[in-house]
Design a protein around this motif. Structure first.
Motif, PDB file in Angstrom:
ATOM      1  N   LEU A  28       0.671  -1.225   0.023  1.00 15.88           N
ATOM      2  CA  LEU A  28       0.025   0.069   0.138  1.00 15.88           C
ATOM      3  C   LEU A  28       0.857   1.274  -0.032  1.00 15.88           C
ATOM      4  CD1 LEU A  28      -3.128   0.122   0.137  1.00 15.88           C
ATOM      5  CD2 LEU A  28      -2.829   0.514   2.585  1.00 15.88           C
ATOM      6  N   PRO A  29       0.913   1.948  -1.040  1.00 15.78           N
ATOM      7  CA  PRO A  29       1.397   3.553  -0.933  1.00 15.78           C
ATOM      8  C   PRO A  29       1.236   4.194   0.313  1.00 15.78           C
ATOM      9  CG  PRO A  29      -0.202   3.507  -2.418  1.00 15.78           C
ATOM     10  CD  PRO A  29      -0.339   2.355  -1.954  1.00 15.78           C
ATOM     11  N   SER A  30       2.282   5.037   0.635  1.00 21.83           N
ATOM     12  CA  SER A  30       2.031   6.002   1.584  1.00 21.83           C
ATOM     13  C   SER A  30       1.333   7.269   1.301  1.00 21.83           C
ATOM     14  CB  SER A  30       3.256   6.472   2.286  1.00 21.83           C
ATOM     15  OG  SER A  30       4.079   7.175   1.309  1.00 21.83           O
ATOM     16  N   LYS A  31       1.260   7.402  -0.166  1.00 23.16           N
ATOM     17  CA  LYS A  31       0.666   8.540  -0.636  1.00 23.16           C
ATOM     18  C   LYS A  31       0.321   8.512  -1.860  1.00 23.16           C
ATOM     19  CE  LYS A  31       1.789  13.242  -2.116  1.00 23.16           C
ATOM     20  NZ  LYS A  31       2.795  14.084  -2.350  1.00 23.16           N
ATOM     21  N   VAL A  32      -0.930   8.885  -2.493  1.00 21.90           N
ATOM     22  CA  VAL A  32      -1.355   8.833  -3.846  1.00 21.90           C
ATOM     23  C   VAL A  32      -1.585   9.953  -4.429  1.00 21.90           C
ATOM     24  CG1 VAL A  32      -2.327   6.555  -3.876  1.00 21.90           C
ATOM     25  CG2 VAL A  32      -3.684   8.242  -3.246  1.00 21.90           C
ATOM     26  N   VAL A  33      -1.274  10.270  -5.684  1.00 25.09           N
ATOM     27  CA  VAL A  33      -1.627  11.616  -6.695  1.00 25.09           C
ATOM     28  C   VAL A  33      -2.617  11.120  -7.801  1.00 25.09           C
ATOM     29  CG1 VAL A  33      -0.796  13.367  -7.850  1.00 25.09           C
ATOM     30  CG2 VAL A  33       0.538  12.662  -5.630  1.00 25.09           C
ATOM     31  N   LEU A  34      -3.775  11.702  -7.594  1.00 23.39           N
ATOM     32  CA  LEU A  34      -4.773  11.438  -8.544  1.00 23.39           C
ATOM     33  C   LEU A  34      -5.139  12.517  -9.582  1.00 23.39           C
ATOM     34  CD1 LEU A  34      -6.775   9.354  -5.894  1.00 23.39           C
ATOM     35  CD2 LEU A  34      -5.590   8.188  -7.966  1.00 23.39           C
ATOM     36  N   PRO A  35      -4.594  12.598 -10.730  1.00 22.43           N
ATOM     37  CA  PRO A  35      -5.128  13.500 -11.791  1.00 22.43           C
ATOM     38  C   PRO A  35      -6.436  13.810 -12.052  1.00 22.43           C
ATOM     39  CG  PRO A  35      -3.371  12.173 -12.588  1.00 22.43           C
ATOM     40  CD  PRO A  35      -4.050  11.439 -11.509  1.00 22.43           C
ATOM     41  N   ALA A  73     -10.861   7.462  -4.477  1.00 20.75           N
ATOM     42  CA  ALA A  73     -10.021   7.511  -3.717  1.00 20.75           C
ATOM     43  C   ALA A  73      -9.414   5.995  -3.849  1.00 20.75           C
ATOM     44  CB  ALA A  73     -10.231   7.720  -2.185  1.00 20.75           C
ATOM     45  N   SER A  74      -7.926   5.671  -4.201  1.00 21.50           N
ATOM     46  CA  SER A  74      -7.473   4.506  -4.247  1.00 21.50           C
ATOM     47  C   SER A  74      -6.885   3.750  -3.071  1.00 21.50           C
ATOM     48  CB  SER A  74      -6.053   4.330  -5.341  1.00 21.50           C
ATOM     49  OG  SER A  74      -5.372   5.325  -5.036  1.00 21.50           O
ATOM     50  N   ILE A  75      -6.773   4.566  -1.930  1.00 20.57           N
ATOM     51  CA  ILE A  75      -6.525   4.357  -0.564  1.00 20.57           C
ATOM     52  C   ILE A  75      -7.441   5.163   0.475  1.00 20.57           C
ATOM     53  CG2 ILE A  75      -3.847   3.746  -0.915  1.00 20.57           C
ATOM     54  CD1 ILE A  75      -3.306   6.439  -0.142  1.00 20.57           C
ATOM     55  N   SER A  76      -7.429   4.541   1.666  1.00 21.16           N
ATOM     56  CA  SER A  76      -8.062   5.382   2.640  1.00 21.16           C
ATOM     57  C   SER A  76      -7.243   6.438   3.357  1.00 21.16           C
ATOM     58  CB  SER A  76      -8.836   4.395   3.903  1.00 21.16           C
ATOM     59  OG  SER A  76      -7.835   3.647   4.404  1.00 21.16           O
ATOM     60  N   GLY A  77      -7.402   7.455   3.661  1.00 21.01           N
ATOM     61  CA  GLY A  77      -6.530   8.460   4.406  1.00 21.01           C
ATOM     62  C   GLY A  77      -7.090   9.897   4.406  1.00 21.01           C
ATOM     63  N   CYS A  97      -4.503  17.962  -9.411  1.00 18.73           N
ATOM     64  CA  CYS A  97      -4.633  16.502  -8.735  1.00 18.73           C
ATOM     65  C   CYS A  97      -5.353  16.611  -7.515  1.00 18.73           C
ATOM     66  CB  CYS A  97      -3.144  15.747  -8.820  1.00 18.73           C
ATOM     67  SG  CYS A  97      -2.335  15.547 -10.560  1.00 18.73           S
ATOM     68  N   ILE A  98      -5.600  15.637  -6.850  1.00 19.54           N
ATOM     69  CA  ILE A  98      -5.907  15.409  -5.474  1.00 19.54           C
ATOM     70  C   ILE A  98      -4.966  14.454  -4.909  1.00 19.54           C
ATOM     71  CG2 ILE A  98      -7.678  14.413  -3.755  1.00 19.54           C
ATOM     72  CD1 ILE A  98      -9.761  15.228  -5.547  1.00 19.54           C
ATOM     73  N   SER A  99      -4.300  14.808  -3.569  1.00 15.89           N
ATOM     74  CA  SER A  99      -3.319  14.056  -3.119  1.00 15.89           C
ATOM     75  C   SER A  99      -3.879  13.424  -1.760  1.00 15.89           C
ATOM     76  CB  SER A  99      -1.977  14.717  -2.636  1.00 15.89           C
ATOM     77  OG  SER A  99      -1.199  15.236  -3.943  1.00 15.89           O
ATOM     78  N   ILE A 100      -3.560  12.027  -1.381  1.00 19.00           N
ATOM     79  CA  ILE A 100      -4.192  11.436  -0.278  1.00 19.00           C
ATOM     80  C   ILE A 100      -3.124  10.936   0.247  1.00 19.00           C
ATOM     81  CG2 ILE A 100      -5.745   9.746   0.609  1.00 19.00           C
ATOM     82  CD1 ILE A 100      -7.426  10.190  -2.040  1.00 19.00           C
ATOM     83  N   GLU A 101      -3.119  11.156   1.561  1.00 17.91           N
ATOM     84  CA  GLU A 101      -2.059  10.608   2.456  1.00 17.91           C
ATOM     85  C   GLU A 101      -2.590   9.158   3.095  1.00 17.91           C
ATOM     86  OE1 GLU A 101       1.343  13.246   3.493  1.00 17.91           O
ATOM     87  OE2 GLU A 101       0.585  12.474   5.530  1.00 17.91           O
ATOM     88  N   SER A 102      -2.010   8.033   3.146  1.00 18.73           N
ATOM     89  CA  SER A 102      -2.462   6.804   3.659  1.00 18.73           C
ATOM     90  C   SER A 102      -2.679   6.767   5.114  1.00 18.73           C
ATOM     91  CB  SER A 102      -1.727   5.594   3.077  1.00 18.73           C
ATOM     92  OG  SER A 102      -2.219   4.579   3.668  1.00 18.73           O
ATOM     93  N   ALA A 298       3.237  -6.097 -11.180  1.00 20.95           N
ATOM     94  CA  ALA A 298       2.831  -5.486 -10.124  1.00 20.95           C
ATOM     95  C   ALA A 298       1.503  -4.837 -10.239  1.00 20.95           C
ATOM     96  CB  ALA A 298       3.676  -4.543  -9.361  1.00 20.95           C
ATOM     97  N   GLU A 299       0.647  -5.416  -9.221  1.00 17.24           N
ATOM     98  CA  GLU A 299      -0.947  -4.860  -8.937  1.00 17.24           C
ATOM     99  C   GLU A 299      -0.499  -3.626  -7.977  1.00 17.24           C
ATOM    100  OE1 GLU A 299      -4.297  -7.160  -8.638  1.00 17.24           O
ATOM    101  OE2 GLU A 299      -5.444  -5.165  -8.676  1.00 17.24           O
ATOM    102  N   VAL A 300      -1.082  -2.593  -8.621  1.00 16.90           N
ATOM    103  CA  VAL A 300      -0.444  -1.029  -7.966  1.00 16.90           C
ATOM    104  C   VAL A 300      -1.851  -0.351  -7.825  1.00 16.90           C
ATOM    105  CG1 VAL A 300       0.923   0.779  -8.349  1.00 16.90           C
ATOM    106  CG2 VAL A 300       1.860  -1.367  -9.337  1.00 16.90           C
ATOM    107  N   ARG A 301      -1.619   0.438  -6.710  1.00 14.57           N
ATOM    108  CA  ARG A 301      -2.821   1.366  -6.477  1.00 14.57           C
ATOM    109  C   ARG A 301      -2.598   2.456  -7.535  1.00 14.57           C
ATOM    110  NH1 ARG A 301      -6.023   0.067  -2.047  1.00 14.57           N
ATOM    111  NH2 ARG A 301      -6.017  -2.067  -1.629  1.00 14.57           N
ATOM    112  N   LEU A 302      -3.913   2.980  -8.202  1.00 10.80           N
ATOM    113  CA  LEU A 302      -3.665   4.124  -8.895  1.00 10.80           C
ATOM    114  C   LEU A 302      -3.206   5.160  -8.243  1.00 10.80           C
ATOM    115  CD1 LEU A 302      -6.978   3.741 -10.741  1.00 10.80           C
ATOM    116  CD2 LEU A 302      -4.742   3.081 -11.629  1.00 10.80           C
ATOM    117  N   GLY A 303      -2.254   6.216  -8.588  1.00  5.40           N
ATOM    118  CA  GLY A 303      -1.809   7.197  -8.157  1.00  5.40           C
ATOM    119  C   GLY A 303      -0.485   6.906  -7.226  1.00  5.40           C
ATOM    120  N   THR A 304      -0.018   5.927  -7.190  1.00  6.45           N
ATOM    121  CA  THR A 304       1.258   5.312  -6.421  1.00  6.45           C
ATOM    122  C   THR A 304       2.234   6.174  -7.576  1.00  6.45           C
ATOM    123  OG1 THR A 304       0.557   3.263  -5.914  1.00  6.45           O
ATOM    124  CG2 THR A 304       2.756   3.587  -5.894  1.00  6.45           C
ATOM    125  N   SER A 305       3.549   6.631  -7.064  1.00  5.67           N
ATOM    126  CA  SER A 305       4.554   7.157  -7.883  1.00  5.67           C
ATOM    127  C   SER A 305       5.396   6.085  -8.451  1.00  5.67           C
ATOM    128  CB  SER A 305       5.665   8.076  -6.875  1.00  5.67           C
ATOM    129  OG  SER A 305       6.368   7.000  -6.354  1.00  5.67           O
TER     130      SER A 305
END
Ligand code: SF4
Ligand code: SF4
Length: 502
Positions: A28-35, A73-77, A97-102, A298-305
């Motif tokens: 799980l990424p610590s942060k995601v950025v979603l355009p 949102a691709s993670i909760s946070g 973009c919207i940034s979310i911190e996990s 790799a199965e990756v959450r959208l917005g992961t860098s």
């Protein structure tokens, strides 16, 4: 009869083969950025604010544009920013973009779809689930799936594209090997939505494991599996339709016009998730391949860098170039801080190589031979180089799918596809400029017309006023003389009376 292939194209052996095509679950990424700007349509408007807590799968931005899907949102946070960030695009520009911190919880919203007994659901309900779940073409086009499905009202054949778009990309192969049941059920859902009589799952013949996996779950008479010779670019929609059905989609035409609907195999699995569980698209499988690493999926959450995803391969060197997409059609990215998007099927990690010197065209005709669309890249090149866009159009520039087969075989190392991409941009600019000129001319002409019309109306009004005045004066004169006559007559009568009485 179709021979399941097409003329042109190039056979390129996978330069980075692996023994076993596995799927690694990325942490799980610590942060995601979603355009907020998607491939097609208007930019989505945020429906959350900085500081809000969001759950995985929650809608965080949406638009009224019917071509768009909501952003989840691709993670909760916690939403930490709504601002401009660099996105993976050849322009290298920033976009909102919207940034979310996990919060590390990955707490999901509650969802409920049609369930496994989906046949009781009607077509529109299913299409709505697909739209609300944010499903778009995952093969690279990013076209919203619900729009394609809504237009498929007279579809006889469904084609599920399981051919990898480029050599070295393995994400669809991995998906078919690891999720064959979901893919086949997804095809059944698509058959139900479109009412198509049959579905063909197309797979290249170097993907035997994927073929065997699907075969185990494919017990529906309306679904067939067809293997195609492994050749680039068999994944291009029009070529696939020609190869499988021998149906030609004319220049500027659409598959739907001929009763055919194409869906990428990963999109089909995402549609399965959307319809059965109303599960939003918050992750995708990405191939990470290239020099100096063992390729993985790799199965990756959208917005992961990209940085975090590349880290899964243990590549830790600055001596690399990175691109989004495959070796042929990928786009170079300037920084690995850009986020994974729905269309990111591959990250290519290349050792930095010296650029090969370009030589003069030797008119060898190789480019003309490999063009899968049947264009004449050599002629197109001359006209694009001379910025002669009209001539480029005569040579069907807009039909070029920018597959780069011509560049790949060119012994003079001419980057032909860049010329075509540039010529298309120039043509678009000229079109826009022409459009602006047309609008300005129309405005000018309308203004001239309006001024002339006003002038004529004013002249007419003045003439009418003058005429009315003239008539009034004549009338007044007439009345005046009648009055004078009356007075004269009265005076004559008085005079006569006086004379009579004298
Ligand atoms: S890039 Fe365009 S011109 Fe070149 S081979 Fe592909 S379709 Fe043909
Ligand atoms: S392949 Fe290159 S050198 Fe050969 S004709 Fe085409 S542009 Fe010229």
């Amino acid at each position: 009869m179709s021979n399941n292939t097409f003329s042109g194209g190039v056979v390129i052996a996978n330069p980075y083969p692996v023994n076993q095509v596995e799927i690694v679950q990325a942490p799980l990424p610590s942060k995601v950025v979603l355009p907020l700007q998607q491939r097609i349509g208007a930019e989505a408007k945020p429906c959350v604010s900085v500081g809000d807590r969001v759950l995985t799968g929650q809608i965080i931005a949406k638009t009224e544009d019917q071509f768009c899907v909501p952003i989840h949102a691709s993670i909760s946070g916690t939403v930490t920013a709504i601002d401009k960030q660099i996105i993976p695009h050849k322009s290298g520009l920033k976009s909102n973009c919207i940034s979310i911190e996990s919060d590390g919880q990955d707490e999901w919203i509650e969802t409920q779809g049609c369930g496994h007994d989906f046949l009781h659901c009607d077509r529109q309900t299913m299409i709505d689930y697909v739209q609300r779940s944010g499903i778009v073409g995952l093969g690279g086009a990013g076209f919203p799936s619900h729009t394609k499905l809504s237009k498929a009202t007279d579809c006889h054949t469904l084609i599920i594209n399981g051919t990898e778009c480029e050599p070295g990309v393995m994400c669809d192969d991995a998906l078919m090997q690891h999720h064959p049941r979901e893919v086949v059920r997804g095809v059944e859902i698509l058959l139900h939505i479109t009412g198509a009589k049959k579905a063909i799952i197309a797979i290249e013949d170097d993907k035997q494991e994927a073929y065997q996996s699907l075969l185990m779950f494919s017990h529906n008479d309306r679904i067939s599996l067809v293997q195609l010779p492994t050749k680039y670019t068999s994944g291009a929609e029009k070529l696939l339709i020609k190869a499988l059905l021998n149906i030609e989609i004319p220049s500027g035409g659409f598959a739907a016009d001929k009763g055919v609907l194409c869906q990428n195999v990963s999109s089909t699995k995402a549609i399965y998730d959307a319809v059965i569980d109303q599960r939003p698209l918050v992750s995708r499988i990405v191939t990470i391949t290239g020099d100096a690493l063992t390729p993985i999926n790799a199965e990756v959450r959208l917005g992961t860098s990209f940085e975090q995803v590349i880290g899964l391969t243990k590549v830790n060197s600055q001596a690399h170039d990175y691109r989004m997409g495959g070796m042929m059609m990928g786009v170079d990215v300037e920084t690995t801080q850009v986020p994974i998007c729905k269309i990111t099927n591959c990250i290519f990690v290349n050792n930095k190589k010296p650029v090969q010197a370009t030589k003069e065209c030797i008119r060898c005709n190789s480019c003309n031979t490999v063009c899968p669309i049947g264009l004449l890249p050599q002629q197109l090149y001359w006209h694009a180089k001379g910025k002669n866009i009209d001539k480029c159009m005569d040579y069907h520039l807009l039909d070029c799918i920018e597959c780069a087969c011509c560049s790949y075989v060119c012994p003079s190392h001419i980057d032909l596809v860049s010329y075509f991409s540039f010529a298309k941009a120039l043509s678009k600019k000229q079109e826009t400029d022409q459009h602006k000129t047309d609008i300005a001319r129309e405005r000018f002409e309308f203004r001239e017309y309006r001024l002339e019309r006003n002038k004529q109306e004013r002249a007419k009004m003045m003439a009418e006023k003058k005429q009315a005045l003239k008539e009034k004066m004549a009338k007044d004169k007439q009345a005046d003389s009648a009055q004078k006559d009356k007075i004269a007559q009265a005076m004559a009568r008085v005079k006569k009376t006086k004379e009579d009485n004298a």
